[in-house]
Design an enzyme around this catalytic site. Structure first.
Site, PDB file in Angstrom:
ATOM      1  N   ILE A  12      44.866  59.128 116.876  1.00 36.09           N
ATOM      2  CA  ILE A  12      45.581  60.251 117.500  1.00 36.09           C
ATOM      3  C   ILE A  12      47.091  59.978 117.540  1.00 36.09           C
ATOM      4  CG2 ILE A  12      45.862  61.556 119.653  1.00 36.09           C
ATOM      5  CD1 ILE A  12      42.818  60.980 120.133  1.00 36.09           C
ATOM      6  N   ASP A  33      52.857  49.464 119.073  1.00 34.17           N
ATOM      7  CA  ASP A  33      51.418  49.308 118.808  1.00 34.17           C
ATOM      8  C   ASP A  33      51.119  47.830 118.554  1.00 34.17           C
ATOM      9  OD1 ASP A  33      49.046  51.497 117.586  1.00 34.17           O
ATOM     10  OD2 ASP A  33      48.790  49.345 117.304  1.00 34.17           O
ATOM     11  N   ILE A  60      51.081  46.563 125.055  1.00 35.93           N
ATOM     12  CA  ILE A  60      51.523  47.266 126.277  1.00 35.93           C
ATOM     13  C   ILE A  60      51.275  46.406 127.527  1.00 35.93           C
ATOM     14  CG2 ILE A  60      51.379  49.608 125.350  1.00 35.93           C
ATOM     15  CD1 ILE A  60      48.743  49.960 126.965  1.00 35.93           C
ATOM     16  N   THR A 123      40.833  61.066 128.606  1.00 29.40           N
ATOM     17  CA  THR A 123      39.651  61.546 127.891  1.00 29.40           C
ATOM     18  C   THR A 123      38.706  62.312 128.818  1.00 29.40           C
ATOM     19  OG1 THR A 123      37.577  60.729 126.936  1.00 29.40           O
ATOM     20  CG2 THR A 123      38.801  59.165 128.227  1.00 29.40           C
ATOM     21  N   ASP A 124      37.920  63.202 128.223  1.00 30.89           N
ATOM     22  CA  ASP A 124      36.906  63.922 129.019  1.00 30.89           C
ATOM     23  C   ASP A 124      35.835  62.978 129.557  1.00 30.89           C
ATOM     24  OD1 ASP A 124      35.606  63.377 126.579  1.00 30.89           O
ATOM     25  OD2 ASP A 124      34.834  65.409 126.314  1.00 30.89           O
ATOM     26  N   GLU A 125      35.753  61.768 128.960  1.00 28.98           N
ATOM     27  CA  GLU A 125      34.678  60.842 129.348  1.00 28.98           C
ATOM     28  C   GLU A 125      34.835  60.336 130.778  1.00 28.98           C
ATOM     29  OE1 GLU A 125      33.291  58.025 126.439  1.00 28.98           O
ATOM     30  OE2 GLU A 125      34.106  59.191 124.791  1.00 28.98           O
ATOM     31  N   TYR A 147      34.437  51.453 129.084  1.00 28.36           N
ATOM     32  CA  TYR A 147      35.564  52.174 128.460  1.00 28.36           C
ATOM     33  C   TYR A 147      36.042  53.309 129.365  1.00 28.36           C
ATOM     34  CZ  TYR A 147      37.737  55.951 125.782  1.00 28.36           C
ATOM     35  OH  TYR A 147      38.571  56.973 125.389  1.00 28.36           O
ATOM     36  N   LYS A 151      39.541  53.930 131.573  1.00 23.15           N
ATOM     37  CA  LYS A 151      40.422  55.095 131.402  1.00 23.15           C
ATOM     38  C   LYS A 151      40.600  55.818 132.743  1.00 23.15           C
ATOM     39  CE  LYS A 151      42.050  56.617 128.214  1.00 23.15           C
ATOM     40  NZ  LYS A 151      43.402  56.350 127.629  1.00 23.15           N
ATOM     41  N   ASN A 177      37.774  64.062 119.382  1.00 26.42           N
ATOM     42  CA  ASN A 177      38.603  64.548 118.263  1.00 26.42           C
ATOM     43  C   ASN A 177      37.938  64.226 116.934  1.00 26.42           C
ATOM     44  OD1 ASN A 177      42.106  64.126 119.222  1.00 26.42           O
ATOM     45  ND2 ASN A 177      40.389  64.809 120.441  1.00 26.42           N
TER      46      ASN A 177
HETATM   47  P1  NAD Z   1      42.336  54.335 118.254  1.00 23.71           P
HETATM   48  O1  NAD Z   1      41.379  53.258 118.648  1.00 23.71           O
HETATM   49  O2  NAD Z   1      42.217  54.973 116.921  1.00 23.71           O
HETATM   50  O3  NAD Z   1      43.830  53.795 118.350  1.00 23.71           O
HETATM   51  C1  NAD Z   1      44.272  53.025 119.431  1.00 23.71           C
HETATM   52  C2  NAD Z   1      45.611  52.408 119.031  1.00 23.71           C
HETATM   53  O4  NAD Z   1      46.097  51.678 120.168  1.00 23.71           O
HETATM   54  C3  NAD Z   1      45.509  51.415 117.872  1.00 23.71           C
HETATM   55  O5  NAD Z   1      46.547  51.660 116.948  1.00 23.71           O
HETATM   56  C4  NAD Z   1      45.661  50.065 118.533  1.00 23.71           C
HETATM   57  O6  NAD Z   1      46.251  49.091 117.686  1.00 23.71           O
HETATM   58  C5  NAD Z   1      46.540  50.401 119.718  1.00 23.71           C
HETATM   59  N1  NAD Z   1      46.393  49.460 120.831  1.00 23.71           N
HETATM   60  C6  NAD Z   1      45.218  49.010 121.378  1.00 23.71           C
HETATM   61  N2  NAD Z   1      45.495  48.139 122.361  1.00 23.71           N
HETATM   62  C7  NAD Z   1      46.847  48.050 122.452  1.00 23.71           C
HETATM   63  C8  NAD Z   1      47.731  47.333 123.291  1.00 23.71           C
HETATM   64  N3  NAD Z   1      47.271  46.488 124.237  1.00 23.71           N
HETATM   65  N4  NAD Z   1      49.055  47.484 123.120  1.00 23.71           N
HETATM   66  C9  NAD Z   1      49.538  48.307 122.149  1.00 23.71           C
HETATM   67  N5  NAD Z   1      48.755  49.013 121.326  1.00 23.71           N
HETATM   68  C10 NAD Z   1      47.422  48.887 121.476  1.00 23.71           C
HETATM   69  O7  NAD Z   1      42.240  55.392 119.428  1.00 23.71           O
HETATM   70  P2  NAD Z   1      42.351  56.988 119.384  1.00 23.71           P
HETATM   71  O8  NAD Z   1      41.037  57.548 119.050  1.00 23.71           O
HETATM   72  O9  NAD Z   1      43.539  57.385 118.612  1.00 23.71           O
HETATM   73  O10 NAD Z   1      42.589  57.289 120.929  1.00 23.71           O
HETATM   74  C11 NAD Z   1      43.899  57.280 121.463  1.00 23.71           C
HETATM   75  C12 NAD Z   1      43.849  57.710 122.923  1.00 23.71           C
HETATM   76  O11 NAD Z   1      43.277  59.005 123.024  1.00 23.71           O
HETATM   77  C13 NAD Z   1      42.992  56.795 123.798  1.00 23.71           C
HETATM   78  O12 NAD Z   1      43.662  56.618 125.017  1.00 23.71           O
HETATM   79  C14 NAD Z   1      41.703  57.562 124.006  1.00 23.71           C
HETATM   80  O13 NAD Z   1      41.159  57.280 125.270  1.00 23.71           O
HETATM   81  C15 NAD Z   1      42.206  59.004 123.946  1.00 23.71           C
HETATM   82  N6  NAD Z   1      41.208  59.972 123.456  1.00 23.71           N
HETATM   83  C16 NAD Z   1      40.575  59.783 122.253  1.00 23.71           C
HETATM   84  C17 NAD Z   1      39.677  60.753 121.814  1.00 23.71           C
HETATM   85  C18 NAD Z   1      38.979  60.620 120.472  1.00 23.71           C
HETATM   86  O14 NAD Z   1      38.079  61.405 120.195  1.00 23.71           O
HETATM   87  N7  NAD Z   1      39.356  59.686 119.625  1.00 23.71           N
HETATM   88  C19 NAD Z   1      39.414  61.882 122.599  1.00 23.71           C
HETATM   89  C20 NAD Z   1      40.078  62.034 123.814  1.00 23.71           C
HETATM   90  C21 NAD Z   1      40.983  61.075 124.231  1.00 23.71           C
END
Ligand code: NAD
Length: 312
Positions: A12, A33, A60, A123-125, A147, A151, A177
């Site tokens: 995302i 990242d 982070i 997230t909706d979760e 997880y 969140k 997503n």
């Molecule tokens: P992803 O796992 O594809 O990407 C996560 C990114 O965060 C990676 O690039 C990773 O390297 C980076 N990361 C992880 N730990 C880190 C740290 N300690 N410091 C810096 N960077 C770090 O995740 P995503 O699917 O893109 O999800 C992104 C956000 O959106 C999350 O917070 C997730 O809860 C939320 N979200 C995801 C979805 C979905 O369907 N994928 C839906 C709703 C919300």
């Protein structure tokens, strides 16, 4: 605007930065990242050389680094997270380090540097599951996995920072997503990868668990609206109510790849597996004018084509 976007090499986050660079060419963006197994700089390669974009590899949870980068920005959008439920069942600790302590570091930095806005991508979760109806933003949080619990803890910290220190937080809670550039551990890219490799796909339980699917670019537009027009301290659910069981999603993939249904292998269910997620997105639609634009059938078929052409 000078933005510190975290997790921009993930699924995302990389789409969100692409969206920002195209729409707001005068914004300065730092992408922080850690490049965990889920992060991939190839996701950012089409804009890596943009003059107003900078990538920093870092965690982070690294307080000093976060503070230094926050000093160069006036807004934080926190997208970084550990995101895979199965991993959180195997090893929850890193989920707390990143999703809770990492979020707290970012909040602290936003407070120290008097940032104008802090967007927490959640997230909706966090609401847990329900068999019918939909959660609104005032419903209780009832997460099921380490997880989603991590969140939920991040969300609550955001709200506490708003109340205690006046930190200008906003929270999005989006449904699942789908789209390009997703690491192949999540259902859709994982199954496509296995199917293209001639393997069977392991479907949990009887596949009846329902998820609500939104195209990743529609989620990015929602984050953009929340960032620019959201009311400080508020939470916004994001969803297009496109509900499909995991079995339906798998059958759709098989159909698009011209493969028979005997490529499905039903396997032992995930512990605590949520049955159905559903959030009510009326608030973001009525207050911020958000409308999902990508038709599910079209977005899904385009995504499958992309994965077909982008396997390593
Ligand atoms: P992803 O796992 O594809 O990407 C996560 C990114 O965060 C990676 O690039 C990773 O390297 C980076 N990361 C992880 N730990 C880190 C740290 N300690 N410091 C810096 N960077 C770090 O995740 P995503 O699917 O893109 O999800 C992104 C956000 O959106 C999350 O917070 C997730 O809860 C939320 N979200 C995801 C979805 C979905 O369907 N994928 C839906 C709703 C919300």
């Amino acid at each position: 605007m000078k933005l510190l976007v975290t997790g921009g090499a993930g699924f995302i986050g990389s789409h969100f930065i692409r969206h920002l660079l195209a729409k707001y060419p005068d914004y300065q963006i730092i992408n922080l990242d850690k490049l965990t197994y889920a992060g991939n700089l190839k996701n950012c390669e089409d804009y890596a050389n943009s003059p107003n974009y900078r990538f920093v590899q870092g965690d982070i949870a690294d307080k000093k680094l976060v503070d230094e980068l926050a000093a160069e920005a006036n807004v934080i959008v926190n997208i970084a997270a550990e995101t895979h439920v199965d991993n959180s069942i195997e090893g929850p600790a890193v989920f707390l380090e990143t999703n809770v302590m990492g979020t707290q570091n970012l909040l602290e930095a936003a407070k120290n540097h008097a940032h104008g806005r802090f967007v927490q991508v959640s997230t909706d979760e966090v609401y847990g599951d329900r068999l019918d109806g939909s959660f609104t933003e005032i419903d209780m949080l009832s997460p099921s996995s380490p997880y989603s619990a991590s969140k939920a803890a991040g969300d609550l910290l955001c709200l506490a920072y708003k109340r205690t220190y006046g930190t200008p937080v906003l929270i999005s809670r989006c449904s699942n997503n789908y789209g390009t550039h997703q690491y192949p551990e999540k259902l859709i890219p994982f199954f496509i990868k296995k199917l293209l490799a001639g393997e069977k796909v392991p479907l949990y339980g009887d596949g009846s668990n329902v998820r609500d699917w939104l195209h990743v670019t529609d989620h990015c537009k929602a984050i953009d609206l929340i960032l620019h027009k959201g009311k400080i301290g508020k939470t916004y659910n994001v969803s297009s109510n496109e509900e499909h069981s995991n079995l339906e999603i798998t059958k759709r993939l098989l159909e698009l790849l011209n493969l028979p249904e005997d490529r499905i292998e039903f396997v032992k269910d995930r512990p605590g597996h949520d049955l159905r997620y559903s959030v009510d997105a009326s608030k973001i639609k009525s207050e911020l004018g958000w409308v999902p634009e990508v038709k599910f059938e079209d977005g899904f078929a385009e995504m499958v084509e992309w994965y077909k052409n982008n396997q390593k």
